[in-house]
Design a protein around this motif. Structure first.
Motif, PDB file in Angstrom:
ATOM      1  N   LEU A 166       0.803  -1.214   0.000  1.00  0.00           N
ATOM      2  CA  LEU A 166       0.000   0.000   0.000  1.00  0.00           C
ATOM      3  C   LEU A 166       0.841   1.272   0.000  1.00  0.00           C
ATOM      4  CD1 LEU A 166      -3.020  -0.843   2.323  1.00  0.00           C
ATOM      5  CD2 LEU A 166      -2.783  -1.065  -0.155  1.00  0.00           C
ATOM      6  N   HIS A 170      -0.017   4.208  -2.512  1.00  0.00           N
ATOM      7  CA  HIS A 170      -0.317   5.543  -1.995  1.00  0.00           C
ATOM      8  C   HIS A 170       0.499   6.593  -2.750  1.00  0.00           C
ATOM      9  CE1 HIS A 170      -0.277   9.009   0.682  1.00  0.00           C
ATOM     10  NE2 HIS A 170      -1.305   8.499   1.350  1.00  0.00           N
ATOM     11  N   TYR A 173      -0.816   7.078  -6.393  1.00  0.00           N
ATOM     12  CA  TYR A 173      -2.039   7.877  -6.442  1.00  0.00           C
ATOM     13  C   TYR A 173      -1.747   9.344  -6.136  1.00  0.00           C
ATOM     14  CZ  TYR A 173      -5.541   4.149  -6.930  1.00  0.00           C
ATOM     15  OH  TYR A 173      -6.334   3.142  -7.398  1.00  0.00           O
ATOM     16  N   ASP A 216      -4.135  -1.982  -7.532  1.00  0.00           N
ATOM     17  CA  ASP A 216      -5.082  -1.622  -6.478  1.00  0.00           C
ATOM     18  C   ASP A 216      -6.136  -2.722  -6.320  1.00  0.00           C
ATOM     19  OD1 ASP A 216      -6.887  -0.525  -4.733  1.00  0.00           O
ATOM     20  OD2 ASP A 216      -7.042   1.401  -5.770  1.00  0.00           O
ATOM     21  N   ALA A 221     -12.911   1.309   2.281  1.00  0.00           N
ATOM     22  CA  ALA A 221     -12.420   2.462   3.029  1.00  0.00           C
ATOM     23  C   ALA A 221     -12.177   2.130   4.491  1.00  0.00           C
ATOM     24  CB  ALA A 221     -13.425   3.611   2.912  1.00  0.00           C
ATOM     25  N   LEU A 224      -8.503   1.273   5.015  1.00  0.00           N
ATOM     26  CA  LEU A 224      -7.494   2.131   4.409  1.00  0.00           C
ATOM     27  C   LEU A 224      -7.184   3.326   5.305  1.00  0.00           C
ATOM     28  CD1 LEU A 224      -8.805   2.189   0.730  1.00  0.00           C
ATOM     29  CD2 LEU A 224      -6.675   1.131   1.520  1.00  0.00           C
ATOM     30  N   PRO A 225      -5.997   3.923   5.145  1.00  0.00           N
ATOM     31  CA  PRO A 225      -5.670   5.129   5.920  1.00  0.00           C
ATOM     32  C   PRO A 225      -6.636   6.276   5.601  1.00  0.00           C
ATOM     33  CG  PRO A 225      -3.713   4.211   4.858  1.00  0.00           C
ATOM     34  CD  PRO A 225      -4.881   3.477   4.291  1.00  0.00           C
ATOM     35  N   ASP A 226      -6.805   7.182   6.543  1.00  0.00           N
ATOM     36  CA  ASP A 226      -7.734   8.299   6.348  1.00  0.00           C
ATOM     37  C   ASP A 226      -7.336   9.202   5.189  1.00  0.00           C
ATOM     38  OD1 ASP A 226      -9.256   7.416   8.468  1.00  0.00           O
ATOM     39  OD2 ASP A 226      -8.262   8.712   9.940  1.00  0.00           O
ATOM     40  N   ASP A 227      -6.037   9.281   4.912  1.00  0.00           N
ATOM     41  CA  ASP A 227      -5.562  10.182   3.857  1.00  0.00           C
ATOM     42  C   ASP A 227      -5.393   9.469   2.522  1.00  0.00           C
ATOM     43  OD1 ASP A 227      -3.408   8.575   4.514  1.00  0.00           O
ATOM     44  OD2 ASP A 227      -1.931  10.204   4.411  1.00  0.00           O
ATOM     45  N   TRP A 228      -6.078   8.365   2.325  1.00  0.00           N
ATOM     46  CA  TRP A 228      -5.897   7.589   1.098  1.00  0.00           C
ATOM     47  C   TRP A 228      -6.266   8.449  -0.119  1.00  0.00           C
ATOM     48  CZ3 TRP A 228      -3.035   3.700   0.287  1.00  0.00           C
ATOM     49  CH2 TRP A 228      -3.187   2.885  -0.850  1.00  0.00           C
ATOM     50  N   ARG A 230      -6.815   7.883  -3.370  1.00  0.00           N
ATOM     51  CA  ARG A 230      -7.409   7.289  -4.569  1.00  0.00           C
ATOM     52  C   ARG A 230      -8.540   8.135  -5.143  1.00  0.00           C
ATOM     53  NH1 ARG A 230      -9.457   1.498  -3.499  1.00  0.00           N
ATOM     54  NH2 ARG A 230     -11.013   2.610  -2.268  1.00  0.00           N
TER      55      ARG A 230
END
Length: 264
Positions: A166, A170, A173, A216, A221, A224-228, A230
């Motif tokens: 990931l 990250h 993206y 991917d 969600a 996944l991290p909050d700041d993803w 995508r």
């Protein structure tokens, strides 16, 4: 850009609404602006026929090729993933696939690539996990000569998220807007014909975005991290693809009927 993947892009993004077929001459003309030479196109077509992705068909403008049912299913799935991400709510269960792989080494390699494309990651030898059950799984296993047992699991420790790279995803993206901007600007400057320029720019844009289909897995969600990044990247892609679509469509329409209206 390889001829085989370019043909997949062409059939999926431009020919799906035009009967999923085209004469060989038109395929060659359409791929010329993106740097694919005629011999490479013809070789890729032959290989895709052997692999069951294309089938020969007689057309008014000459011999051509049509996407097979197998290819159409794959292209429709890819198109859905390219232009919109999964938005169904996740039920919190992981899909497990315990694979009995084929004996043939090359078939095993293709199976691994296909499972990754469907969004699965290998937890352990022959044990794969995905966020949801893929409707394409049975077909992928059959083509590879493999079998599998499947199941669902909720609380896996450690989290299966660790099975995917990931951090690299990250970064890809996050850097997409800059990469896409340079790519589109380069094509628009390189072609004198504005419709050909729009076609080449949009074609390459979709081709580069399509690479995320292989990287991917479409994780929900919730994991996944909050700041993803995508969704931000996806919105930028969609806006650019829409902006270039009218010109690209005009170029395709000019190329399909015959050579007279299409730049050589």
């Amino acid at each position: 850009m390889h001829a085989r993947s370019a043909l997949f892009d062409l059939y999926g993004d431009h020919l799906r609404a035009r009967g999923s077929q085209a004469p060989v001459a038109a395929l060659v003309r359409l791929l010329a602006p993106v740097g694919i030479a005629a011999p490479a196109v013809r070789t890729a077509i032959s290989r895709m026929v052997i692999q069951g992705w294309l089938e020969p068909v007689g057309l008014p403008d000459g011999r051509g090729y049509r996407a097979t049912d197998q290819a159409t299913r794959r292209l429709d799935e890819a198109r859905a993933r390219i232009y919109r991400r999964r938005d169904e709510p996740w039920d919190g269960h992981w899909h497990l696939v315990l694979v009995t792989p084929p004996a043939d080494r090359s078939a095993r390699g293709r199976l691994r690539a296909d499972l990754a494309y469907l969004g699965y990651a290998e937890l352990a030898d022959t044990v794969w996990v995905g966020p949801v059950a893929s409707p394409e799984l049975a077909g992928v296993l059959t083509r590879a000569g493999a079998t599998a047992r499947t199941g669902r699991a909720r609380d896996l420790e450690p989290s299966p998220v660790e099975a995917w790279e990931l951090a690299a995803l990250h970064a890809s993206y996050a850097g997409w807007s800059a990469v896409a901007g340079e790519l589109v600007a380069g094509h628009l400057a390189a072609h004198d014909d504005p419709d050909e320029a729009a076609f080449a720019a949009r074609f390459h844009l979709v081709h580069e975005w399509r690479k995320f289909l292989f990287a991917d897995p479409g994780l929900p969600a919730e994991v996944l991290p909050d700041d993803w990044p995508r969704d931000v990247a996806a919105r930028h892609f969609a806006a650019e693809a829409d902006r270039l679509k009218a010109g690209a469509d005009r170029f395709v329409a000019r190329c399909l009927p015959g050579p007279a209206d299409c730049p050589a």
